[in-house]
Design an enzyme around this catalytic site. Structure first.
Site, mmCIF file in Angstrom:
data_model
loop_
_atom_site.group_PDB
_atom_site.id
_atom_site.type_symbol
_atom_site.label_atom_id
_atom_site.label_comp_id
_atom_site.label_asym_id
_atom_site.label_seq_id
_atom_site.Cartn_x
_atom_site.Cartn_y
_atom_site.Cartn_z
ATOM 1 N N ARG A 101 -11.282 -19.013 29.570
ATOM 2 C CA ARG A 101 -10.263 -20.045 29.336
ATOM 3 C C ARG A 101 -9.856 -20.728 30.632
ATOM 4 O O ARG A 101 -9.407 -21.881 30.607
ATOM 5 C CB ARG A 101 -9.057 -19.427 28.609
ATOM 6 C CG ARG A 101 -8.357 -18.348 29.373
ATOM 7 C CD ARG A 101 -7.459 -17.480 28.483
ATOM 8 N NE ARG A 101 -8.219 -16.564 27.644
ATOM 9 C CZ ARG A 101 -7.687 -15.755 26.734
ATOM 10 N NH1 ARG A 101 -6.377 -15.754 26.527
ATOM 11 N NH2 ARG A 101 -8.444 -14.951 26.016
ATOM 12 N N ASP A 148 -20.364 -11.828 33.224
ATOM 13 C CA ASP A 148 -18.947 -11.483 33.116
ATOM 14 C C ASP A 148 -18.775 -9.970 33.245
ATOM 15 O O ASP A 148 -18.882 -9.230 32.271
ATOM 16 C CB ASP A 148 -18.386 -11.982 31.777
ATOM 17 C CG ASP A 148 -16.893 -11.716 31.649
ATOM 18 O OD1 ASP A 148 -16.265 -11.339 32.663
ATOM 19 O OD2 ASP A 148 -16.344 -11.898 30.535
ATOM 20 N N LYS A 204 -18.833 -23.180 28.287
ATOM 21 C CA LYS A 204 -18.524 -22.065 29.189
ATOM 22 C C LYS A 204 -19.831 -21.505 29.739
ATOM 23 O O LYS A 204 -20.690 -21.061 28.984
ATOM 24 C CB LYS A 204 -17.760 -20.964 28.434
ATOM 25 C CG LYS A 204 -17.585 -19.663 29.250
ATOM 26 C CD LYS A 204 -16.826 -18.584 28.456
ATOM 27 C CE LYS A 204 -16.761 -17.261 29.230
ATOM 28 N NZ LYS A 204 -16.095 -16.181 28.466
ATOM 29 N N LYS A 210 -15.029 -4.403 32.905
ATOM 30 C CA LYS A 210 -15.389 -3.994 31.550
ATOM 31 C C LYS A 210 -16.056 -2.619 31.586
ATOM 32 O O LYS A 210 -16.801 -2.326 32.515
ATOM 33 C CB LYS A 210 -16.428 -4.971 30.960
ATOM 34 C CG LYS A 210 -15.894 -6.329 30.562
ATOM 35 C CD LYS A 210 -17.024 -7.184 30.003
ATOM 36 C CE LYS A 210 -16.576 -8.587 29.661
ATOM 37 N NZ LYS A 210 -15.668 -8.651 28.497
ATOM 38 N N ASP A 242 -22.846 -14.671 28.658
ATOM 39 C CA ASP A 242 -21.552 -15.349 28.676
ATOM 40 C C ASP A 242 -21.647 -16.829 29.088
ATOM 41 O O ASP A 242 -20.638 -17.489 29.282
ATOM 42 C CB ASP A 242 -20.571 -14.589 29.575
ATOM 43 C CG ASP A 242 -19.137 -14.657 29.075
ATOM 44 O OD1 ASP A 242 -18.943 -15.009 27.904
ATOM 45 O OD2 ASP A 242 -18.227 -14.374 29.872
ATOM 46 N N ASP A 300 -10.401 -10.548 33.036
ATOM 47 C CA ASP A 300 -11.478 -10.627 32.051
ATOM 48 C C ASP A 300 -11.245 -11.768 31.055
ATOM 49 O O ASP A 300 -12.130 -12.104 30.278
ATOM 50 C CB ASP A 300 -11.596 -9.282 31.316
ATOM 51 C CG ASP A 300 -12.926 -9.119 30.599
ATOM 52 O OD1 ASP A 300 -13.834 -9.950 30.832
ATOM 53 O OD2 ASP A 300 -13.053 -8.163 29.810
ATOM 54 N N GLU A 338 -11.360 -14.842 31.586
ATOM 55 C CA GLU A 338 -11.736 -15.850 32.571
ATOM 56 C C GLU A 338 -12.276 -17.135 31.957
ATOM 57 O O GLU A 338 -12.177 -18.194 32.573
ATOM 58 C CB GLU A 338 -12.765 -15.261 33.549
ATOM 59 C CG GLU A 338 -14.234 -15.313 33.100
ATOM 60 C CD GLU A 338 -14.535 -14.539 31.825
ATOM 61 O OE1 GLU A 338 -13.755 -13.645 31.474
ATOM 62 O OE2 GLU A 338 -15.545 -14.838 31.159
HETATM 63 N N1 BES Z 1 -16.901 -13.003 27.603
HETATM 64 C C1 BES Z 1 -15.843 -12.290 26.996
HETATM 65 C C2 BES Z 1 -15.847 -12.395 25.474
HETATM 66 C C3 BES Z 1 -17.038 -11.828 24.735
HETATM 67 C C4 BES Z 1 -16.936 -10.630 24.086
HETATM 68 C C5 BES Z 1 -18.214 -12.552 24.621
HETATM 69 C C6 BES Z 1 -18.010 -10.119 23.371
HETATM 70 C C7 BES Z 1 -19.294 -12.065 23.929
HETATM 71 C C8 BES Z 1 -19.188 -10.854 23.293
HETATM 72 C C9 BES Z 1 -14.496 -12.808 27.491
HETATM 73 O O1 BES Z 1 -14.477 -13.342 28.767
HETATM 74 C C10 BES Z 1 -13.544 -11.669 27.483
HETATM 75 O O2 BES Z 1 -13.805 -10.717 28.154
HETATM 76 N N2 BES Z 1 -12.475 -11.784 26.692
HETATM 77 C C11 BES Z 1 -11.495 -10.777 26.581
HETATM 78 C C12 BES Z 1 -10.148 -11.427 26.511
HETATM 79 C C13 BES Z 1 -8.988 -10.483 26.649
HETATM 80 C C14 BES Z 1 -8.962 -9.869 28.023
HETATM 81 C C15 BES Z 1 -7.711 -11.242 26.378
HETATM 82 C C16 BES Z 1 -11.776 -9.981 25.310
HETATM 83 O O3 BES Z 1 -12.206 -10.568 24.319
HETATM 84 O O4 BES Z 1 -11.570 -8.780 25.323
HETATM 85 ZN ZN ZN Z 2 -16.332 -14.122 29.449
HETATM 86 ZN ZN ZN Z 3 -14.202 -11.837 30.297
#
Ligand code: BES
Ligand code: ZN
Ligand code: ZN
Length: 469
Positions: free
Chosen positions: A322, A241, A236, A248, A259, A318, A320
């Site tokens: 996946r 992000d 990835k 966020k 990210d 967010d 994204e």
């Molecule tokens: N890049 C983030 C995940 C992340 C969180 C990476 C903390 C490094 C540190 C990912 O894209 C994300 O935002 N995931 C969301 C998913 C949710 C919306 C289902 C999350 O984990 O909140």
């Molecule tokens: Zn992300």
């Molecule tokens: Zn995200």
């Protein structure tokens, strides 16, 4: 200035058996004086005449990690005290590799300042063979490269720029490599947005739509003569992000230049493998996109047509990663391979579950899972199995589409993994969620802040195992 050398010595618990002649008595008295027990995290400087010796405790259940961190600390202390060299002793043969890599990691620094950075001390582990030093140097250099990619500010690494940087590194390392050219070929291929469109990569394209900087896909292949296995590594590479329209809060956004750590890990491992001339065919597929909120940004409610043909309703922009990985895994599944391993900073839920030092490991194949765990143990990186089952998939079923990009409220890391599984084909596949250990917001002794290079050492050790088959 006079050259100063710091002697550092590992002490493994209560015994002081391996102390060099003439030191044992002094150390013993220091140990009493400072109640130094030789446990991981402990350190003491012994002034024995003119030359100081740094004692570092390494006793711990996770000895390999303790050794890595103690080696980092030895160099940190040497830097602080302005030594120009560090010599590390008391290292058992089985820990020489990780001690060498730790010392190299301790030399690393990333700063963008007016002043020039000071020169890091030279490092040496007593008893290390030249083969051990070479191997450790390759892995450490690859990890440092991955750390730098992660540490780069977002403006310095939008998709096209990051791809150019990786390509330059692949070329430079190729030019200087120790393994003869005839050992195998390296190929580099880049897909721009036009190619991504003609390949119907609807996930990657959607994530990149809100940015002025279009997405890219980087494909690297290493084809050594006579390799028996083919491993596909998927990463990835979200270069920033913001969360997209599901923006966020600042607390969550401020570290999101990290990210792309999955892409950094797989490209780092690739570089190390090529430099070492590993006898295993490797394909890297890294997907780069910037998740932003521009006027063309993808929106909640949008239904994407992924490369595999499956449709996905976006219910959170967010989630994204996946979407990027779904397309990459579909490409990976179309290649004939023995295993696919993806690395991604995929979910905050994984950090909630396992903390900031441990990566989540998901797999449909028990042997692959065991191989990766063993590689992680050898590397000094912790990867821990988490579940993958149909309950999570059930919650991802779409109302108007094949899938939704978010599932239920709970088990977020497994929910994301279940989504990926829908695109990974039927062969052996594993997913490593390194959202916790990829990046440290604040550092501590032995654990510097910023990009960690997590995954490079594990994946390289894994590839070495597969090269032996
Ligand atoms: N890049 C983030 C995940 C992340 C969180 C990476 C903390 C490094 C540190 C990912 O894209 C994300 O935002 N995931 C969301 C998913 C949710 C919306 C289902 C999350 O984990 O909140
Ligand atoms: Zn992300
Ligand atoms: Zn995200």
């Amino acid at each position: 200035m006079k050259k100063k050398e710091l002697l550092a010595w590992f002490i493994d618990g209560a015994k002081i058996a391996q102390a060099p002649k003439g030191y044992a008595a002094v150390w013993q008295s220091y140990r009493k004086q400072f109640s130094f027990k030789g446990k991981a995290g402990e350190s003491a400087i012994v002034w024995d005449g003119e030359a100081p010796t740094l004692l570092l405790g390494v006793a711990a259940e996770d000895k390999t990690r303790a050794v890595f961190e103690a080696a980092v600390r030895a160099v940190e202390i040497a830097k602080r005290e302005k030594f120009s060299a560090v010599v590390l002793g008391g290292v058992s043969a089985s820990h020489r590799d990780v001690a060498l890599r730790g010392m190299e990691a301790g030399r690393y620094s990333f700063r963008i300042t007016k002043e020039k950075p000071s020169v890091a001390p030279s490092v040496r582990v007593l008893g290390a063979t030249s083969a051990e030093m070479r191997r450790a140097a390759e892995v450490a250099e690859a990890a440092a490269f991955a750390r730098t990619l992660v540490n780069l500010p977002p403006a310095e690494k939008f998709p096209a720029k990051l791809v150019a940087r990786i390509m330059a590194e692949v070329r430079a390392r190729q030019a200087g490599r120790r393994v003869p050219r005839r050992a195998g070929n390296v190929r580099v291929e880049v897909w721009d947005e036009k190619r991504l469109r003609s390949e119907r990569c609807g996930g990657i394209l959607a994530v990149g739509k809100g940015s002025a900087r279009p997405p890219r896909l980087l494909k690297l292949t290493w084809s050594p003569r006579g390799a028996r296995e083919h491993i596909v590594l998927v990463g990835k590479g979200v270069t920033f992000d913001s969360g997209g329209l599901n923006i966020k809060p600042f607390e969550g956004m401020k570290t999101m230049k990290c990210d792309m750590s999955g892409a950094a890990a797989v490209t780092g491992a690739f570089l190390a493998a090529v430099r070492m001339g590993l006898n295993v065919r490797i394909t890297v597929l890294a997907g780069f996109a910037e998740n932003m909120l521009g006027g063309e940004a993808f929106k909640p409610g949008d239904v994407l047509s992924m490369r595999s043909g499956k449709t996905v309703e976006v219910l959170n922009t967010d989630a994204e990663g996946r979407l990027v990985l779904g397309d990459l895994l579909d490409i990976a599944a179309g290649l004939k391979s023995d295993a696919i391993v993806d690395c991604a900073t995929l979910t905050g839920a994984c950090v909630v579950a396992l903390g900031e030092e441990i990566a989540g490991l998901f797999s449909t194949s028990t042997p692959l899972m065991e191989d990766l765990r063993a590689a992680g143990d050898a590397a000094g990186e912790l990867v821990w199995p988490l579940p993958l089952n149909r309950d999570f998939l059930e919650k991802l079923k779409g109302d108007i589409s094949d899938l939704k990009n978010i599932g239920g409220r709970y088990g977020g890391a497994s929910s994301a993994a279940a989504f990926l599984a829908e695109f990974a084909g039927s062969g052996a596949w594993a997913h490593i969620d390194l959202a916790g250990p990829a990046f440290r917001e604040s550092g501590a002794s032995g654990r510097p802040h910023g990009g960690t290079g997590f995954g490079v050492a594990t994946l390289t050790a894994f590839l070495e195992r597969r090269a032996r088959v």
